[in-house]
Design a protein around this motif. Structure first.
Motif, PDB file in Angstrom:
ATOM      1  N   LEU A 189      -3.537   3.795  -2.320  1.00  0.00           N
ATOM      2  CA  LEU A 189      -2.415   3.397  -3.393  1.00  0.00           C
ATOM      3  C   LEU A 189      -3.013   4.147  -4.783  1.00  0.00           C
ATOM      4  N   ILE A 190      -2.364   4.815  -5.564  1.00  0.00           N
ATOM      5  CA  ILE A 190      -2.452   5.330  -6.918  1.00  0.00           C
ATOM      6  C   ILE A 190      -2.452   4.461  -7.957  1.00  0.00           C
ATOM      7  N   ARG A 191      -1.383   3.393  -7.685  1.00  0.00           N
ATOM      8  CA  ARG A 191      -0.934   2.541  -8.853  1.00  0.00           C
ATOM      9  C   ARG A 191      -1.252   1.044  -7.882  1.00  0.00           C
ATOM     10  N   ASP A 192      -1.266  -0.175  -8.815  1.00  0.00           N
ATOM     11  CA  ASP A 192      -1.284  -1.453  -8.237  1.00  0.00           C
ATOM     12  C   ASP A 192       0.332  -1.742  -7.823  1.00  0.00           C
ATOM     13  N   ALA A 193       0.346  -2.378  -6.579  1.00  0.00           N
ATOM     14  CA  ALA A 193       1.493  -2.892  -6.337  1.00  0.00           C
ATOM     15  C   ALA A 193       1.990  -4.096  -7.237  1.00  0.00           C
ATOM     16  N   PRO A 194       3.143  -4.246  -7.583  1.00  0.00           N
ATOM     17  CA  PRO A 194       3.479  -5.501  -8.271  1.00  0.00           C
ATOM     18  C   PRO A 194       3.111  -6.856  -7.660  1.00  0.00           C
ATOM     19  N   GLU A 195       2.930  -7.759  -8.446  1.00  0.00           N
ATOM     20  CA  GLU A 195       2.877  -9.246  -7.998  1.00  0.00           C
ATOM     21  C   GLU A 195       4.217  -9.620  -7.261  1.00  0.00           C
ATOM     22  N   ALA A 196       4.082 -10.603  -6.463  1.00  0.00           N
ATOM     23  CA  ALA A 196       5.185 -10.926  -5.665  1.00  0.00           C
ATOM     24  C   ALA A 196       6.363 -11.503  -6.850  1.00  0.00           C
ATOM     25  N   THR A 197       7.761 -11.037  -6.505  1.00  0.00           N
ATOM     26  CA  THR A 197       8.820 -11.430  -7.373  1.00  0.00           C
ATOM     27  C   THR A 197       9.736 -12.313  -6.760  1.00  0.00           C
TER      28      THR A 197
END
Length: 108
Positions: A16-24
């Protein structure tokens, strides 16, 4: 796994290059996986960058298992017999229950 589904696909690992979002979401409607920018290396050593599916909350730099098509693009993993499910929605009066995954035995 169906050989036709697997033909042309191969497993790989993306970073991963970026963080995955938190659960929504709320209640029964929580999103657990999101598209996230990542990079991966093809068998010939070529590095590719694109969007892959990652579990929410996964941090940049984390390895993520992916499947690639013959051109090196991320694709859905082949369906494994044990992973096949059918979703059933049960209605009970004025309230509708959330979908219930049901294991589908004998599905070809």
């Amino acid at each position: 796994m169906n050989l036709d589904e697997r033909r042309g696909r191969r497993p790989a690992t993306a970073t991963l290059i970026r963080d995955a979002p938190e659960a929504t979401g709320a209640g029964d409607l929580i999103t657990a996986v999101s598209p996230v920018r990542a990079r991966w290396t093809l068998p010939d050593g070529t590095e590719r960058t694109g969007t892959v599916k990652a579990s929410n909350g996964t941090r940049a730099g984390a390895p993520v298992p992916i499947w690639l098509d013959g051109a090196g693009n991320p694709v859905d993993a082949p369906v494994v017999r044990d992973d096949r499910t059918t979703t059933i929605t049960v209605a009970t009066g004025p309230r509708v229950r959330p979908p219930v995954p049901v294991h589908a035995e004998g599905v070809a």
